[in-house]
Every structure is written in C-alpha cells, then in structure tokens.
Scaffold this active site. Structure first.
Site, short mmCIF file in Angstrom:
data_model
loop_
_atom_site.label_atom_id
_atom_site.label_comp_id
_atom_site.label_asym_id
_atom_site.label_seq_id
_atom_site.Cartn_x
_atom_site.Cartn_y
_atom_site.Cartn_z
N VAL A 42 2.00 -2.56 8.58
CA VAL A 42 1.78 -1.56 7.55
C VAL A 42 2.07 -0.16 8.10
CG1 VAL A 42 -0.72 -1.30 7.92
CG2 VAL A 42 0.23 -0.95 5.66
N ASP A 43 1.78 0.06 9.36
CA ASP A 43 2.03 1.34 10.03
C ASP A 43 3.52 1.71 9.95
OD1 ASP A 43 1.48 3.54 11.57
OD2 ASP A 43 1.28 2.45 13.46
N ASN A 46 -2.74 2.60 15.64
CA ASN A 46 -3.17 2.20 16.99
C ASN A 46 -3.67 3.44 17.73
OD1 ASN A 46 -0.71 3.44 18.30
ND2 ASN A 46 0.28 1.86 17.07
N GLY A 75 -3.39 -8.16 11.08
CA GLY A 75 -2.00 -8.52 11.35
C GLY A 75 -1.80 -8.71 12.83
N TYR A 89 -3.16 -7.31 15.22
CA TYR A 89 -4.40 -7.27 16.00
C TYR A 89 -5.23 -8.56 15.90
CZ TYR A 89 -3.89 -2.40 17.53
OH TYR A 89 -3.48 -1.24 18.14
N ILE A 124 0.82 -1.22 0.00
CA ILE A 124 0.00 0.00 0.00
C ILE A 124 0.85 1.27 0.00
CG2 ILE A 124 -0.35 0.32 2.50
CD1 ILE A 124 -3.40 0.69 1.74
P1 ADP Z 1 -3.13 -4.39 12.69
O1 ADP Z 1 -2.36 -4.00 13.93
O2 ADP Z 1 -4.32 -3.50 12.42
O3 ADP Z 1 -3.45 -5.83 12.65
P2 ADP Z 1 -0.89 -4.80 10.81
O4 ADP Z 1 -0.10 -3.74 10.11
O5 ADP Z 1 -0.18 -5.68 11.77
O6 ADP Z 1 -2.12 -4.01 11.49
O7 ADP Z 1 -1.61 -5.71 9.73
C1 ADP Z 1 -2.71 -5.31 8.95
C2 ADP Z 1 -2.60 -5.94 7.57
O8 ADP Z 1 -1.69 -5.19 6.78
C3 ADP Z 1 -2.08 -7.38 7.58
O9 ADP Z 1 -2.94 -8.15 6.76
C4 ADP Z 1 -0.69 -7.26 6.96
O10 ADP Z 1 -0.35 -8.40 6.21
C5 ADP Z 1 -0.89 -6.07 6.04
N1 ADP Z 1 0.32 -5.35 5.62
C6 ADP Z 1 1.55 -5.30 6.17
N2 ADP Z 1 2.36 -4.50 5.44
C7 ADP Z 1 1.62 -4.03 4.39
C8 ADP Z 1 1.87 -3.19 3.26
N3 ADP Z 1 3.07 -2.63 3.06
N4 ADP Z 1 0.85 -2.95 2.39
C9 ADP Z 1 -0.37 -3.49 2.58
N5 ADP Z 1 -0.66 -4.29 3.61
C10 ADP Z 1 0.31 -4.56 4.51
#
Ligand code: ADP
Length: 182
Positions: free
Chosen positions: A40-41, A31, A127, A129, A18
């Site tokens: 992703v954050d 968060n 992810g 969470y 993304i």
């Molecule tokens: P949360 O804490 O809301 O679970 P995460 O970032 O741990 O957030 O995960 C949310 C989703 O984002 C997961 O399905 C993970 O695989 C996905 N993710 C991680 N990196 C990226 C990225 N660069 N682009 C898109 N999705 C991502």
C-alpha cells in the site's frame, strides 16, 4: 459493506483501493525509515506523486514502530496522509499486539489533532509484515471502537481492505464485536 454506529461515529468496512478514498485522511502502512516500499505504501507514493516523499524527508527521518507522522496528500483525493508504522510479526509474543494497537491509536490521535471528520485505514502490518489477519482485524477494530467510544471523533473511520480474504475477515470480526460489545 459492514458498518457500526457508535454514538455520533461510524465504523465502516469496505473492499477497495485506499488510494482512491476521499476521506479527509488516509493511513499509510509505512516503515520506520519512512522509505517508500511495496504494498500500500508503494501505491500511495506512486499515485500521490513525489511531493509526499519530499514533505516526509523535509520533516522526518524516522518514525518508531507504533507511532505515526503526517504529510499532505499530494495528488490524492485525501487531504492528508497519516504514515503509521505497524510491527513486523515475529511470534506473537514480542509485543506485536500492543504495537499494532498503538499504531492505530497514534493515527487516530493525529486525526483528532487536525480536527478531521473522516479517516481510512488499510489493514496495517498484514502484508509484508506478516501479521495474521484474524488477530490483526480484532486489534484494529477493537482499538478503533474503544477510541470512538471515548473521544466521539472522528465521525467516520473506514477500513479499506484490498483482498477478498482481508475484507471477509474484517466483516466477520466487526459483526462479532457488534454482538459482543453493544
Ligand atoms: P505492511 O508492511 O504493514 O504489512 P503492506 O502494504 O505490505 O504493509 O500490507 C498491508 C495491507 O495493505 C495488506 O493487507 C495489503 O493487502 C493491503 N494493501 C495493499 N495495497 C493496498 C491498497 N491499494 N489499498 C488498500 N490496501 C492495500
């Protein structure tokens, strides 16, 4: 790729990163404390640069679960980042579904306030969470579909899934809704 045209609007499901998206806004899985974490954050803050956290800190200290706040996109292609807070999955009986739907709706409402035509979402909460992907994909897609049917905006909502697993599940869920709801 899977897609569904809903009136003037389109929902797309693609596989990718993304942080590379050129939609007008991308949504971050933030968060409540708005402190950059992993997943992703972390990727968004790393690639977008320190201006994002500076802007976030200047305006906000906290964002309740189920809500969203907006910053500029820093060095990213997207002009805006909508930081949405999904729920931590406990047992599925603690209001998680409502809170997850609310996080998607809040992000879409921010996009409307900014008159944006395009927005990309990751799979919020799936992810760190721990939200089960199948259930999360139903909530995510149903919330977006209902919103687009009602508001006819934004014109493009893209789900950008990072893993094969998430991508395949979102495609399957979108195909199911196309059959059931059209
Ligand atoms: P949360 O804490 O809301 O679970 P995460 O970032 O741990 O957030 O995960 C949310 C989703 O984002 C997961 O399905 C993970 O695989 C996905 N993710 C991680 N990196 C990226 C990225 N660069 N682009 C898109 N999705 C991502």
């Amino acid at each position: 790729m899977a897609e569904w045209q809903i009136g003037q609007c389109k929902v797309e499901v693609v596989k990718g990163d993304i942080t590379e998206e050129a939609t007008e806004a991308i949504v971050n899985a933030a968060n409540e404390r708005l402190i950059p974490g992993g997943g992703v954050d972390g990727a968004i803050h790393r690639k977008g640069g320190p201006a994002i956290l500076e802007k976030l800190r200047a305006k906000y200290t906290h964002c309740p679960t189920g809500q969203a706040v907006v910053t500029r996109g820093g060095n990213l292609k997207a002009k805006y980042i909508i930081h949405a807070v999904g729920p931590i999955y406990k047992d599925g009986k603690s209001g998680e579904a409502e809170l997850l739907a609310s996080a998607y709706r809040s992000a879409l409402e921010k996009a409307l306030e900014l008159s944006l035509n395009s927005i990309s979402f990751p799979a919020l909460s799936t992810g760190a969470y721990g939200y089960p992907l199948e259930e999360a994909s139903s909530i995510a897609l149903k919330t977006v579909i209902d919103f687009l049917k009602e508001k006819q905006a934004p014109k493009l909502v893209r789900f950008v899934l990072f893993t094969d697993d998430a991508y395949e599940i979102f495609v399957k869920t979108l195909e199911k809704f196309k059959t059931e709801l059209s």
